[in-house]
Design a protein around this motif. Sequence first.
Motif, PDB file in Angstrom:
ATOM      1  N   GLY A 452       0.805  -1.216   0.000  1.00  0.00           N
ATOM      2  CA  GLY A 452       0.000   0.000   0.000  1.00  0.00           C
ATOM      3  C   GLY A 452       0.839   1.268   0.000  1.00  0.00           C
ATOM      4  O   GLY A 452       0.351   2.339  -0.338  1.00  0.00           O
ATOM      5  N   ALA A 453       2.117   1.139   0.383  1.00  0.00           N
ATOM      6  CA  ALA A 453       3.005   2.290   0.253  1.00  0.00           C
ATOM      7  C   ALA A 453       3.097   2.646  -1.223  1.00  0.00           C
ATOM      8  O   ALA A 453       2.911   1.789  -2.083  1.00  0.00           O
ATOM      9  N   THR A 454       3.368   3.898  -1.523  1.00  0.00           N
ATOM     10  CA  THR A 454       3.464   4.256  -2.941  1.00  0.00           C
ATOM     11  C   THR A 454       4.896   4.076  -3.422  1.00  0.00           C
ATOM     12  O   THR A 454       5.845   4.015  -2.634  1.00  0.00           O
ATOM     13  N   LEU A 455       5.005   4.028  -4.742  1.00  0.00           N
ATOM     14  CA  LEU A 455       6.317   3.905  -5.358  1.00  0.00           C
ATOM     15  C   LEU A 455       7.215   5.064  -4.944  1.00  0.00           C
ATOM     16  O   LEU A 455       8.403   4.900  -4.684  1.00  0.00           O
ATOM     17  N   ARG A 456       6.600   6.256  -4.823  1.00  0.00           N
ATOM     18  CA  ARG A 456       7.371   7.434  -4.437  1.00  0.00           C
ATOM     19  C   ARG A 456       7.980   7.252  -3.038  1.00  0.00           C
ATOM     20  O   ARG A 456       9.168   7.525  -2.829  1.00  0.00           O
ATOM     21  N   GLU A 457       7.154   6.777  -2.100  1.00  0.00           N
ATOM     22  CA  GLU A 457       7.650   6.580  -0.729  1.00  0.00           C
ATOM     23  C   GLU A 457       8.836   5.614  -0.700  1.00  0.00           C
ATOM     24  O   GLU A 457       9.825   5.833  -0.007  1.00  0.00           O
ATOM     25  N   LEU A 458       8.713   4.551  -1.501  1.00  0.00           N
ATOM     26  CA  LEU A 458       9.787   3.554  -1.527  1.00  0.00           C
ATOM     27  C   LEU A 458      11.069   4.155  -2.105  1.00  0.00           C
ATOM     28  O   LEU A 458      12.161   3.976  -1.542  1.00  0.00           O
ATOM     29  N   ILE A 491       1.703   5.455  -7.870  1.00  0.00           N
ATOM     30  CA  ILE A 491       1.123   4.110  -7.959  1.00  0.00           C
ATOM     31  C   ILE A 491       1.281   3.421  -6.601  1.00  0.00           C
ATOM     32  O   ILE A 491       2.381   3.370  -6.045  1.00  0.00           O
ATOM     33  N   PRO A 492       0.177   2.927  -6.049  1.00  0.00           N
ATOM     34  CA  PRO A 492       0.315   2.180  -4.790  1.00  0.00           C
ATOM     35  C   PRO A 492       0.949   0.810  -5.055  1.00  0.00           C
ATOM     36  O   PRO A 492       0.592   0.141  -6.021  1.00  0.00           O
ATOM     37  N   LEU A 493       1.869   0.439  -4.201  1.00  0.00           N
ATOM     38  CA  LEU A 493       2.560  -0.836  -4.396  1.00  0.00           C
ATOM     39  C   LEU A 493       1.723  -1.966  -3.792  1.00  0.00           C
ATOM     40  O   LEU A 493       1.989  -2.462  -2.700  1.00  0.00           O
ATOM     41  N   THR A 494       0.683  -2.328  -4.530  1.00  0.00           N
ATOM     42  CA  THR A 494      -0.146  -3.483  -4.173  1.00  0.00           C
ATOM     43  C   THR A 494      -0.387  -4.244  -5.464  1.00  0.00           C
ATOM     44  O   THR A 494      -0.168  -3.713  -6.557  1.00  0.00           O
ATOM     45  N   PHE A 495      -0.850  -5.492  -5.334  1.00  0.00           N
ATOM     46  CA  PHE A 495      -1.129  -6.258  -6.548  1.00  0.00           C
ATOM     47  C   PHE A 495      -2.210  -5.565  -7.364  1.00  0.00           C
ATOM     48  O   PHE A 495      -2.098  -5.400  -8.577  1.00  0.00           O
ATOM     49  N   GLU A 496      -3.282  -5.093  -6.651  1.00  0.00           N
ATOM     50  CA  GLU A 496      -4.396  -4.498  -7.384  1.00  0.00           C
ATOM     51  C   GLU A 496      -4.026  -3.104  -7.912  1.00  0.00           C
ATOM     52  O   GLU A 496      -4.427  -2.717  -9.010  1.00  0.00           O
ATOM     53  N   GLY A 497      -3.210  -2.383  -7.148  1.00  0.00           N
ATOM     54  CA  GLY A 497      -2.835  -1.036  -7.558  1.00  0.00           C
ATOM     55  C   GLY A 497      -1.956  -1.041  -8.802  1.00  0.00           C
ATOM     56  O   GLY A 497      -2.174  -0.262  -9.729  1.00  0.00           O
ATOM     57  N   THR A 498      -0.977  -1.917  -8.833  1.00  0.00           N
ATOM     58  CA  THR A 498      -0.101  -1.969 -10.006  1.00  0.00           C
ATOM     59  C   THR A 498      -0.864  -2.513 -11.205  1.00  0.00           C
ATOM     60  O   THR A 498      -0.658  -2.072 -12.329  1.00  0.00           O
ATOM     61  N   ALA A 503       0.599  -2.153 -14.792  1.00  0.00           N
ATOM     62  CA  ALA A 503       1.938  -2.689 -14.548  1.00  0.00           C
ATOM     63  C   ALA A 503       1.788  -3.966 -13.714  1.00  0.00           C
ATOM     64  O   ALA A 503       0.715  -4.568 -13.680  1.00  0.00           O
ATOM     65  N   THR A 504       2.836  -4.391 -13.076  1.00  0.00           N
ATOM     66  CA  THR A 504       2.762  -5.584 -12.247  1.00  0.00           C
ATOM     67  C   THR A 504       3.768  -5.454 -11.112  1.00  0.00           C
ATOM     68  O   THR A 504       4.787  -4.780 -11.257  1.00  0.00           O
ATOM     69  N   LEU A 505       3.457  -6.091 -10.000  1.00  0.00           N
ATOM     70  CA  LEU A 505       4.409  -6.079  -8.897  1.00  0.00           C
ATOM     71  C   LEU A 505       5.457  -7.174  -9.089  1.00  0.00           C
ATOM     72  O   LEU A 505       6.584  -7.065  -8.638  1.00  0.00           O
ATOM     73  N   GLY A 506       5.032  -8.237  -9.769  1.00  0.00           N
ATOM     74  CA  GLY A 506       5.942  -9.341 -10.064  1.00  0.00           C
ATOM     75  C   GLY A 506       6.619  -9.855  -8.812  1.00  0.00           C
ATOM     76  O   GLY A 506       5.972 -10.088  -7.797  1.00  0.00           O
ATOM     77  N   SER A 507       7.921  -9.967  -8.863  1.00  0.00           N
ATOM     78  CA  SER A 507       8.662 -10.492  -7.728  1.00  0.00           C
ATOM     79  C   SER A 507       9.154  -9.370  -6.816  1.00  0.00           C
ATOM     80  O   SER A 507       9.946  -9.603  -5.921  1.00  0.00           O
TER      81      SER A 507
END
Lengths: 615, 290
Positions: A452-458, A491-498, A503-507
């Motif tokens: 749920g964290a965003t790509l930006r936060e990461l 983009i929220p880093l979740t399976f549904e968000g990506t 896109a995809t979260l993949g591995s």
Amino acid sequence: MDIRFRDVEPTAEERAAVDAILGPAPSAWEGGERSERDLRVAVGGHAARERRHLLLPALHAVNDRVGWISEGALDYICRRLTIPPAEAYGVATFYSLFSTKPRPQAVLHVCTDIACQAKGADKVRAAVEERLGPPGLSWHPSPCLGLCERAPAALTLRAGETPSYTVYGPADPKTVAEAAEVDEPPAEKAVPQAGQDGLILLRRVGVVDPASLDDYRAYGGYAALRRAFELGPAGVIREVLDSGLVGRGGAAFPTGRKWQATASQPDRPKYLVCNADESEPGTFKDRVLMEGDPYALIEAMTIAGYAIGASRGYLYIRGEYPRALRRLEHAIATARARGFLGERILGHDFSFDIEIRRGAGAYICGEETAIFNSIEGRRGEPRSKPPFPVEKGLFGKPTVVNNVETLVNVPVILTMGAEAYKAIGTGGSTGPKLFCVSGTVRRPGVYELPFGATLRELIELAGGVPEGRTLRAVLLGGAAGAFVRGDELDIPLTFEGTRAAGATLGSGVVLVLDDSVELPGILVRIAEFFREESCGQCVPCRVGTVRQHEALNRLRANGRSPDGDIALLREVGRAMRDASICGLGQTAWNAIESAIDRLGVFNATQGVADGRENS
Amino acid sequence: MRGVPVEPPRRLVEITVDGETVRVPEGSTILDACASLGKDIPTLCYGDTLTPKNACRVCVVEVEGARTLAPACSRKAEPGMVVGTDTERVRHSRKVVLELLASSVDLSTTPRAQEWIEEYGADPDRFGPDAERLDRPAKVDNDLYVRDYDKCILCYKCVDACGEQWQNTFAIAVAGRGFDATISTEFDAPLPDSACVYCGNCIEVCPTGALSFKTEYDMRQEGTWDESRQTQVTTICSYCGVGCNVTLHVQDNRIVKVTSPHDNPVTHGNLCIKGRFGFQHVQNLPAKEA
């Protein structure tokens, strides 16, 4: 089986290497000395043929000892295991870490994959080439070595009585070419958050001694296994189902459903396979877990085995992870000696043991059915589904295949309870998640964040791109994933968000590329990766990946977009996605498609921004 | 009296193919269902006497609800399945697969390849003059048959026929990986040094002519091979008591190759070296005076 062998003798060294794995040859039928008794018995049947799964370990033994596999060595292995030489040759030539031609004992693998290329792998490669000549025998360009936080990376594997290795990361072109000995930093160096409060999956990395079972237990280890015994197998599966845990290897399949489907099969025995063949370019989280907290994986596998009713687990680890391999070997031996593996674990009516299988350089073996063929001593080619692994998996029996990170979540679920676990993350993606941040960021490494964290936060956590640079693109999910633009970081880093963002979260790959990176070059590398890692079984992937690579090479050379090649890529890509047997071919066009559509890599205007427009 | 084995009755499965409903016995493939409707699905790696390997992907069909296309040759019919055999998606994949194959290997002796290339509008030249091809020289290392791997589409049929599905000789296997993968003996040894027993059952199943009788190969090289002038006669091999059927292909009153009917309930198209290649004595009679 009436097999014709080659009648080429192995050297004493080769024979010793094979015998170290298989024991001395008991009769002339299996390549030993002929005795009177041999004339009156015939060796054959199932007993002789059922040892084929030892082929890969035997090939490794010779390759580790001598550096390559000769005709005599292969013939001896075939006699020992009752395998037709043509088939064993097919297996030996499938893996890139094996050679069937003479070569030096030390072989240098220079990573030229995406993360390393973004950090100057070309310079390392050029320095090595200048010093050692064209690649082939003493050195190879290598697909991702899983050392992305230390890019550019290189690895030397040295054969001998005691095989050894040297990891270079970041590789200094000079020391690599001179084969200098360097020390490898501890595993926790890959975890910038190491030791921080609030970590769940990484809480022991850098805190405990990875060799010490007592340390592991002092930090909560083996509490989950006791809890599992209280819950019973059905109770464990219920907890995992309720937790909402889905697979972390890339496909995001609900783990509890996989376990339940396997446990309910009437066929026996059942098997557990831990997929530690982490080869997706840009992925290194499983390596860090295995190096930093190996007992957690052993405990998790034991719990999984208990839940699904398996008494044997196979841990399939990629061949390029020598340190993780050693730590796991040590952890398994210690756990066995202390009664955490083996007969009647902790006094309960449950027996379970783990066998390590080491891959030999093949990305495709991370595919859930190719891994079975590889363990069984066959070429690591995917099988067609259905039947699915839960029904017919390893040795044709019901099998659960789980990724390392997925399994390591299980003890967490059992100790904190499914409800508390589910409260972490979002509704559709529960729990903590590991992200492999690499490329042009200031603090690359494995990061743990709740879903749920965003790509930006990461990316901010990883320090962002270097001063004065702008973030151009992020590759999510690895070579089989997709690019997003620098202005899409919310983009929220979740399976549904990506997924919603296309896109995809993949591995869990987050490969950051700033404006210093030449994107067409990265795309050519991705295409080259798939071309080299295609197993060759089905036409769309075997030839399609070659045509894709050729078209991208043309596009890169031209700079601009000849529409013909883009249209060609789209058509071939669509056929690969629709008609390939397995996920490799089906995803081989994903990242390139997203780079064309989302990043506009080959648009005429983009050429200017890319600094490639010369006319 | 002839004994016919009676199998337990099989349930029928109803599926829809291109809008037509068809009932097939449980366990049938989509290809079987298509055949019962008289539909012609292109196949290359499918062999009527072998377990489908579904490697060529030219038989793909669209199954409603599935993410990817399914190989008709191996996917079993399931109740309620809705299959499209000629949708745009299907035609696209078949076209590209044919383009990929024809641009990398020599399909000149593959029956029906040219017909399909035209039917699906495939353009194998679109990948340009620099598209990598196999370009492998033919292996002529014995007097009986030739392995011209420049024509090999890697369908695995010869490997399966040589191995556990029929002959149990295991002389050949797939070696290497990806585009460089090839059918090979151990360490690429010449056939006479390998486990090969020259049963020729690999030639029987080869769909492209990559494996052919030395007689056929030589005649093609000379330009004298002409199937329109050939007759076929099926007879019984006289070497032993098994009584295998052999089909002699005769051109200009000389046997040019030998096949065996696949519907023979005992041999399923398989022969041994004698039935397959032991025909020279028939035509070694002294030349008659005119």
